[in-house]
Motif scaffolding. Structure first.
Motif, short mmCIF file in Angstrom:
data_model
loop_
_atom_site.label_atom_id
_atom_site.label_comp_id
_atom_site.label_asym_id
_atom_site.label_seq_id
_atom_site.Cartn_x
_atom_site.Cartn_y
_atom_site.Cartn_z
N ALA A 186 0.84 -1.20 0.00
CA ALA A 186 0.00 0.00 0.00
C ALA A 186 0.87 1.25 0.00
CB ALA A 186 -0.92 0.00 1.21
N PHE A 187 0.35 2.29 -0.59
CA PHE A 187 0.94 3.63 -0.56
C PHE A 187 0.07 4.45 0.39
CE2 PHE A 187 1.09 7.91 -2.83
CZ PHE A 187 2.26 8.31 -2.21
N ASN A 188 0.63 4.88 1.51
CA ASN A 188 -0.19 5.48 2.56
C ASN A 188 0.35 6.84 3.03
OD1 ASN A 188 -2.18 5.78 4.53
ND2 ASN A 188 -1.11 4.52 6.04
N PRO A 189 0.35 7.85 2.13
CA PRO A 189 0.66 9.20 2.62
C PRO A 189 -0.53 9.72 3.41
CG PRO A 189 -0.03 9.29 0.33
CD PRO A 189 0.01 7.83 0.71
N VAL A 190 -0.27 10.41 4.50
CA VAL A 190 -1.39 10.88 5.32
C VAL A 190 -1.66 12.37 5.14
CG1 VAL A 190 -1.28 9.05 7.03
CG2 VAL A 190 0.16 11.06 7.32
N PHE A 191 -0.88 13.02 4.28
CA PHE A 191 -1.11 14.42 3.93
C PHE A 191 -0.93 14.58 2.43
CE2 PHE A 191 0.66 14.34 8.22
CZ PHE A 191 -0.31 15.05 8.93
N ASP A 192 -1.53 15.62 1.87
CA ASP A 192 -1.21 16.05 0.52
C ASP A 192 -1.08 17.57 0.52
OD1 ASP A 192 -3.89 16.98 0.49
OD2 ASP A 192 -4.59 15.25 -0.66
N VAL A 193 -0.65 18.12 -0.59
CA VAL A 193 -0.42 19.57 -0.69
C VAL A 193 -1.40 20.17 -1.69
CG1 VAL A 193 1.20 21.38 -1.32
CG2 VAL A 193 2.01 19.38 -0.04
N THR A 194 -2.16 21.14 -1.24
CA THR A 194 -3.08 21.88 -2.10
C THR A 194 -2.39 23.16 -2.56
OG1 THR A 194 -5.02 21.05 -0.92
CG2 THR A 194 -5.32 23.04 -2.23
N PRO A 195 -2.23 23.36 -3.88
CA PRO A 195 -1.57 24.58 -4.36
C PRO A 195 -2.36 25.83 -3.97
CG PRO A 195 -1.75 22.93 -6.11
CD PRO A 195 -2.60 22.44 -4.98
N ALA A 196 -1.66 26.91 -3.71
CA ALA A 196 -2.31 28.16 -3.33
C ALA A 196 -3.28 28.64 -4.39
CB ALA A 196 -1.24 29.23 -3.07
N THR A 197 -3.05 28.28 -5.65
CA THR A 197 -3.93 28.71 -6.73
C THR A 197 -5.34 28.13 -6.61
OG1 THR A 197 -3.01 26.91 -8.08
CG2 THR A 197 -2.07 29.12 -8.37
N LEU A 198 -5.50 27.08 -5.79
CA LEU A 198 -6.82 26.47 -5.58
C LEU A 198 -7.46 26.94 -4.28
CD1 LEU A 198 -6.15 22.78 -6.72
CD2 LEU A 198 -7.24 24.62 -8.02
N ILE A 199 -6.81 27.84 -3.57
CA ILE A 199 -7.30 28.32 -2.27
C ILE A 199 -7.82 29.75 -2.42
CG2 ILE A 199 -6.65 28.86 0.11
CD1 ILE A 199 -4.46 26.66 -0.18
N ASP A 200 -9.04 29.98 -1.96
CA ASP A 200 -9.64 31.31 -2.07
C ASP A 200 -9.32 32.19 -0.87
OD1 ASP A 200 -11.51 31.18 -4.58
OD2 ASP A 200 -11.82 29.30 -3.51
#
Length: 341
Positions: free
Chosen positions: A296-310
């Motif tokens: 299994a691949f089990n990352p528990v975080f990901d990164v949301t680019p600032a361009t997708l954040i209002d």
């Protein structure tokens, strides 16, 4: 303010609400040593970036109460317990600076209490600022658990929802189950029930379908680390929510105290992403749910680019359409001068 207080420091003893047992049982861990605090953090008994930092600060106090020479060992042990949440390292560094200056246990204890109290005050301010962005009768979607359980009290993203509910501005809260630890199904649902806030649980994979069928005003999430350009690391699945939100015209709000910003990370590509054991995916409470030998691949975080954040909301103010310049300006101003960038 929430009646839920997951971290209790009294008479030199640390009590941590064991979040692994919720919602079925309310169990407390009694910690008297830094090793016990580090294990509680690593094992997810205490979780949420602000709460991890607070618990670690108290862990250092426990260490030096037993042995003033143990500070560095305890620091290293606690720092290694979870790598992604920047609040952990921030709290430990703050404690180390004071220890180097005073070598006084009482001063170190007072500083840990101050970190705890400051987090609660910051959460209440974040709640006010974030709630002001919501329309009347807002319908919101949140991910993971960002409430009192994840902080010093009240919460960040869930704190905004809690404040907006007190202002009669929330019509419905949708919250994901949040695989694989089910923080949304177990913890967020429990907190929302405690407050009497109307809510519905959805499977993680149902979010895009929900946005296509229902009017959702905001996705509101927390953060474990925010890079200098506004890229945000949060619970795995946040990135997918932000992509779906952009497609459906739903705005995305990130809520976190200023201690979650890491200006040493120029962008999200520099944020370390914790990966946890495969068994957290292949098993559930010790029962196998995948064939034996499955990887299994089990990352528990990901990164949301600032361009997708209002909007990013911290106790110092609100950053709309975040950029590196806007973040730097907001963090450079005095904390009492909260505003909108």
């Amino acid at each position: 303010m929430s009646s839920v207080q997951p971290i209790v420091w009294k008479d030199g003893r640390l009590r941590l609400l064991d979040q692994r047992s919720l919602p079925h049982a309310v169990c407390w861990l009694e910690c008297t040593r830094a090793e016990e605090v580090a294990e509680a953090i690593h094992a997810m008994a205490v979780r949420g970036a602000p709460a991890i930092g607070i618990a670690a600060a108290y862990g250092l106090v426990l260490a030096v109460r037993r042995d003033p020479e143990a500070f560095d060992r305890a620091y290293a042990l606690l720092a290694a317990s979870r790598p992604t949440a920047v609040n952990l390292r921030w709290a430990l560094e703050r404690m180390r600076k004071l220890w180097q200056q005073t070598q006084h246990v009482a001063h170190l204890e007072a500083e840990a209490v101050r970190i705890h109290d400051e987090d609660l005050a910051q959460n209440l301010r974040i709640g006010e600022l974030g709630a002001a962005l919501l329309p009347e009768q807002a319908r919101v979607l949140t991910h993971c658990n960002t409430g009192a359980l994840a902080t010093g009290g009240h919460g960040t993203a869930l704190g905004i929802i809690r404040t907006a509910h007190a202002q009669s501005r929330i019509a419905m809260v949708y919250h994901t189950e949040t695989r694989p630890w089910l923080q949304g199904a177990r913890l967020t649902a429990w907190e929302l029930q405690q407050e009497g806030i109307a809510s519905r649980l959805i499977a993680d994979g149902a979010a895009a379908h929900l946005m296509a069928r229902e009017k959702i005003d905001w996705v509101i999430v927390g953060a474990d680390r925010i890079a200098a350009n506004g890229d945000t690391a949060n619970k795995i699945g946040t990135y997918a929510l932000a992509i779906a939100a952009r497609h459906h015209g739903v705005r995305v709000m990130v809520a976190a105290p200023s201690s979650t910003f890491d200006l040493r990370c120029a962008s999200g590509s520099e944020i370390p992403i914790e990966e946890r054991p495969a068994s957290e995916l292949t098993e559930f409470r010790g029962l196998a749910v995948a064939p034996a030998g499955s990887s299994a691949f089990n990352p528990v975080f990901d990164v949301t680019p600032a361009t997708l954040i209002d909007a990013i909301v911290c106790e110092r103010g609100v950053i709309l359409a975040p950029t590196a310049d806007k973040l730097a300006r907001l963090l450079a101003q005095d904390a009492t001068q909260a505003g909108v960038s």
